[in-house]
Motif scaffolding. Structure first.
Motif, PDB file in Angstrom:
ATOM      1  N   HIS A  79     101.318  29.802  38.263  1.00 33.08           N
ATOM      2  CA  HIS A  79     100.375  29.676  39.244  1.00 33.08           C
ATOM      3  C   HIS A  79     100.314  31.381  39.579  1.00 33.08           C
ATOM      4  CE1 HIS A  79      97.894  28.869  42.836  1.00 33.08           C
ATOM      5  NE2 HIS A  79      98.056  27.669  42.376  1.00 33.08           N
ATOM      6  N   GLU A  80      99.192  31.882  39.940  1.00 36.73           N
ATOM      7  CA  GLU A  80      98.891  33.130  40.647  1.00 36.73           C
ATOM      8  C   GLU A  80      99.744  33.204  41.899  1.00 36.73           C
ATOM      9  OE1 GLU A  80      94.648  31.542  42.580  1.00 36.73           O
ATOM     10  OE2 GLU A  80      94.762  33.401  41.821  1.00 36.73           O
ATOM     11  N   ASP A  81     100.054  34.597  42.185  1.00 37.76           N
ATOM     12  CA  ASP A  81     100.741  35.029  43.421  1.00 37.76           C
ATOM     13  C   ASP A  81     100.021  34.171  44.527  1.00 37.76           C
ATOM     14  OD1 ASP A  81     102.360  36.326  41.516  1.00 37.76           O
ATOM     15  OD2 ASP A  81     101.796  38.358  42.445  1.00 37.76           O
ATOM     16  N   ILE A  82     101.122  33.459  45.186  1.00 38.14           N
ATOM     17  CA  ILE A  82     100.869  32.942  46.506  1.00 38.14           C
ATOM     18  C   ILE A  82     101.266  33.970  47.596  1.00 38.14           C
ATOM     19  CG2 ILE A  82     101.518  31.061  47.986  1.00 38.14           C
ATOM     20  CD1 ILE A  82     102.224  29.443  45.537  1.00 38.14           C
ATOM     21  N   VAL A  83     100.021  34.209  48.425  1.00 40.02           N
ATOM     22  CA  VAL A  83     100.199  35.119  49.377  1.00 40.02           C
ATOM     23  C   VAL A  83     100.244  34.431  50.863  1.00 40.02           C
ATOM     24  CG1 VAL A  83      99.041  37.134  50.741  1.00 40.02           C
ATOM     25  CG2 VAL A  83      98.562  36.606  48.390  1.00 40.02           C
ATOM     26  N   PRO A  84     101.464  34.819  51.635  1.00 37.92           N
ATOM     27  CA  PRO A  84     101.887  34.194  52.914  1.00 37.92           C
ATOM     28  C   PRO A  84     100.911  34.782  54.101  1.00 37.92           C
ATOM     29  CG  PRO A  84     103.486  35.764  52.462  1.00 37.92           C
ATOM     30  CD  PRO A  84     102.620  35.865  50.957  1.00 37.92           C
ATOM     31  N   ASP A  85     100.923  34.037  55.052  1.00 36.16           N
ATOM     32  CA  ASP A  85      99.919  34.092  56.195  1.00 36.16           C
ATOM     33  C   ASP A  85     100.435  35.446  56.926  1.00 36.16           C
ATOM     34  OD1 ASP A  85      98.146  32.260  55.484  1.00 36.16           O
ATOM     35  OD2 ASP A  85      99.483  30.762  56.572  1.00 36.16           O
ATOM     36  N   GLU A  86     101.557  35.656  57.162  1.00 38.26           N
ATOM     37  CA  GLU A  86     102.116  36.522  58.134  1.00 38.26           C
ATOM     38  C   GLU A  86     103.082  37.709  57.253  1.00 38.26           C
ATOM     39  OE1 GLU A  86     104.354  34.771  61.027  1.00 38.26           O
ATOM     40  OE2 GLU A  86     102.423  33.466  61.575  1.00 38.26           O
ATOM     41  N   ARG A  87     103.466  38.669  57.798  1.00 41.03           N
ATOM     42  CA  ARG A  87     104.162  39.751  57.133  1.00 41.03           C
ATOM     43  C   ARG A  87     105.442  39.380  57.151  1.00 41.03           C
ATOM     44  NH1 ARG A  87     104.654  46.356  58.937  1.00 41.03           N
ATOM     45  NH2 ARG A  87     106.145  46.604  57.366  1.00 41.03           N
ATOM     46  N   TYR A  88     106.050  38.872  58.423  1.00 43.78           N
ATOM     47  CA  TYR A  88     107.636  38.416  58.756  1.00 43.78           C
ATOM     48  C   TYR A  88     107.581  36.772  58.437  1.00 43.78           C
ATOM     49  CZ  TYR A  88     108.073  43.009  60.340  1.00 43.78           C
ATOM     50  OH  TYR A  88     108.055  44.475  60.520  1.00 43.78           O
ATOM     51  N   GLU A  89     108.770  36.502  57.995  1.00 43.27           N
ATOM     52  CA  GLU A  89     109.027  35.009  57.661  1.00 43.27           C
ATOM     53  C   GLU A  89     109.296  34.188  59.071  1.00 43.27           C
ATOM     54  OE1 GLU A  89     112.038  34.153  54.956  1.00 43.27           O
ATOM     55  OE2 GLU A  89     111.718  32.080  55.223  1.00 43.27           O
ATOM     56  N   PRO A  90     108.834  33.186  59.423  1.00 38.75           N
ATOM     57  CA  PRO A  90     109.454  32.731  60.730  1.00 38.75           C
ATOM     58  C   PRO A  90     110.621  32.221  60.803  1.00 38.75           C
ATOM     59  CG  PRO A  90     107.177  31.677  59.872  1.00 38.75           C
ATOM     60  CD  PRO A  90     107.337  32.449  58.825  1.00 38.75           C
ATOM     61  N   ASP A  91     111.422  32.288  61.840  1.00 38.72           N
ATOM     62  CA  ASP A  91     112.872  32.110  61.788  1.00 38.72           C
ATOM     63  C   ASP A  91     112.780  30.582  61.823  1.00 38.72           C
ATOM     64  OD1 ASP A  91     115.446  32.026  62.164  1.00 38.72           O
ATOM     65  OD2 ASP A  91     115.328  32.618  64.051  1.00 38.72           O
ATOM     66  N   LEU A  92     113.834  30.024  60.810  1.00 39.55           N
ATOM     67  CA  LEU A  92     114.271  28.474  60.601  1.00 39.55           C
ATOM     68  C   LEU A  92     115.579  28.326  61.264  1.00 39.55           C
ATOM     69  CD1 LEU A  92     112.999  28.065  57.014  1.00 39.55           C
ATOM     70  CD2 LEU A  92     111.892  27.277  58.707  1.00 39.55           C
ATOM     71  N   THR A 156     102.575  25.462  55.182  1.00 37.20           N
ATOM     72  CA  THR A 156     102.481  25.039  53.888  1.00 37.20           C
ATOM     73  C   THR A 156     102.339  26.254  52.734  1.00 37.20           C
ATOM     74  OG1 THR A 156     101.066  23.058  54.261  1.00 37.20           O
ATOM     75  CG2 THR A 156     101.057  23.851  51.860  1.00 37.20           C
ATOM     76  N   THR A 157     101.631  27.142  53.071  1.00 37.10           N
ATOM     77  CA  THR A 157     101.522  28.389  52.496  1.00 37.10           C
ATOM     78  C   THR A 157     102.614  29.163  52.482  1.00 37.10           C
ATOM     79  OG1 THR A 157      99.290  28.686  53.258  1.00 37.10           O
ATOM     80  CG2 THR A 157     100.117  30.544  52.013  1.00 37.10           C
ATOM     81  N   GLU A 158     103.521  29.051  53.655  1.00 38.61           N
ATOM     82  CA  GLU A 158     104.943  30.017  53.372  1.00 38.61           C
ATOM     83  C   GLU A 158     105.802  29.249  52.706  1.00 38.61           C
ATOM     84  OE1 GLU A 158     107.300  32.741  54.919  1.00 38.61           O
ATOM     85  OE2 GLU A 158     105.417  32.663  55.742  1.00 38.61           O
ATOM     86  N   ALA A 159     106.024  27.610  52.503  1.00 38.98           N
ATOM     87  CA  ALA A 159     106.627  26.992  52.012  1.00 38.98           C
ATOM     88  C   ALA A 159     106.526  27.334  50.434  1.00 38.98           C
ATOM     89  CB  ALA A 159     106.418  25.602  52.087  1.00 38.98           C
ATOM     90  N   LEU A 160     104.942  27.439  49.844  1.00 36.51           N
ATOM     91  CA  LEU A 160     104.786  27.674  48.563  1.00 36.51           C
ATOM     92  C   LEU A 160     105.096  28.954  48.014  1.00 36.51           C
ATOM     93  CD1 LEU A 160     101.260  25.920  48.312  1.00 36.51           C
ATOM     94  CD2 LEU A 160     103.294  25.182  47.135  1.00 36.51           C
ATOM     95  N   TRP A 161     104.925  29.881  49.077  1.00 40.21           N
ATOM     96  CA  TRP A 161     105.468  31.322  48.733  1.00 40.21           C
ATOM     97  C   TRP A 161     106.896  31.525  48.423  1.00 40.21           C
ATOM     98  CZ3 TRP A 161     108.790  34.434  51.405  1.00 40.21           C
ATOM     99  CH2 TRP A 161     109.142  35.701  50.839  1.00 40.21           C
ATOM    100  N   TRP A 162     107.642  30.884  49.398  1.00 43.88           N
ATOM    101  CA  TRP A 162     109.109  30.937  49.404  1.00 43.88           C
ATOM    102  C   TRP A 162     109.379  30.139  48.084  1.00 43.88           C
ATOM    103  CZ3 TRP A 162     113.140  33.126  50.576  1.00 43.88           C
ATOM    104  CH2 TRP A 162     114.776  32.692  50.235  1.00 43.88           C
ATOM    105  N   TRP A 163     109.041  28.975  47.732  1.00 39.69           N
ATOM    106  CA  TRP A 163     109.248  28.509  46.586  1.00 39.69           C
ATOM    107  C   TRP A 163     109.047  29.289  45.234  1.00 39.69           C
ATOM    108  CZ3 TRP A 163     106.765  23.273  48.732  1.00 39.69           C
ATOM    109  CH2 TRP A 163     107.916  22.603  49.384  1.00 39.69           C
ATOM    110  N   GLN A 164     107.898  29.740  45.270  1.00 38.98           N
ATOM    111  CA  GLN A 164     107.719  30.677  44.104  1.00 38.98           C
ATOM    112  C   GLN A 164     108.482  31.854  43.918  1.00 38.98           C
ATOM    113  OE1 GLN A 164     103.972  33.104  43.974  1.00 38.98           O
ATOM    114  NE2 GLN A 164     103.260  31.831  42.312  1.00 38.98           N
TER     115      GLN A 164
END
Length: 234
Positions: A79-92, A156-164
């Motif tokens: 898949h093409e590069d998935i772009v997250p919505d934010e510069r920083y990853e939310p704390d889990l 969802t976008t964050e999850a897909l970015w991380w998995w990719q």
């Protein structure tokens, strides 16, 4: 929050619209839902195998599950590069502990847990190192759970970015190595060939090919076929 500095560059567009990515009720045929379902199915399945309730089917079942997971990984990789919505990853918060999962697999796979692997096939004359299937499975589950936590929180976008991203940086190569080990184990038994077991090797050592060969004990296929749930063709 965690910075994304040092990660690979990302494309500027993404085929799915933000409306689809963040929809409360997503189309079950959508890319995001399919990937999440495959990943969650893998986590549930290997967690059940680790309980040890059916040790006789452990290896064939793991071979199937890791193979199916890598299909999801291949789709993410293509898949093409998935772009997250934010510069920083939310704390889990704290990552779930996988030590119990690792230990359970180490016990189930004790005769054949250790195998040799070359991390980068494009590095010339790279010496093989000793790895463990139990470590591989626990590491892959850790990466997948991290993305799944974002997905369940509606990111969802964050999850897909991380998995990719983690597919390229860690879990893809780890699962691929684990699959090769599982496939080789089944092949040794089905083809009635002696198995070079690495039982007892220290996986923290940087061992060369000669060292691996010297320390590896020979375990005949018939001795491990029954306990590990592998049957030779008649």
């Amino acid at each position: 929050m965690r910075s994304r500095s040092g990660v690979p560059s990302r494309g500027d567009d993404f085929s799915m619209s933000d409306a689809n990515l963040h929809a409360v009720s997503q189309d079950p045929d959508s890319f995001a839902v399919q990937i999440a379902d495959q990943i969650e199915s893998f986590i549930v399945a290997v967690t059940e195998v680790a309980k040890g309730d059916e040790p006789d089917s452990a290896v064939p079942f793991l071979l199937l599950e890791v193979s199916q997971l890598l299909l999801a990984g291949g789709r993410l990789g293509a898949h093409e590069d998935i772009v997250p919505d934010e510069r920083y990853e939310p704390d889990l918060g704290p990552e779930p502990d996988v030590d119990e999962l690792r230990e359970r697999f180490a016990l189930i796979l004790e005769p054949v847990d250790v195998y040799s692997e070359v991390f980068d096939p494009y590095e010339p004359r790279k010496a093989p190192v000793a790895c463990r299937i139990s470590d591989d499975l626990a590491d892959v589950v850790t990466d997948l759970r991290h993305g799944l936590a974002h997905y369940r929180a509606g990111r969802t976008t964050e999850a897909l970015w991380w998995w990719q991203f983690s597919y390229f940086s860690n879990w893809g190569s780890t699962a691929s190595a684990c699959l090769r080990a599982l496939q080789a184990l089944v092949a040794h038994v089905r083809l009635d060939q002696p198995l070079q077991a690495l039982d007892g090797l220290d996986t923290d050592e940087d061992l060369g090919e000669d060292d691996l060969a010297e320390q590896a004990g020979r375990v005949m296929a018939d001795e491990i076929a029954g306990p590990l749930g592998i049957r030779r063709a008649p």
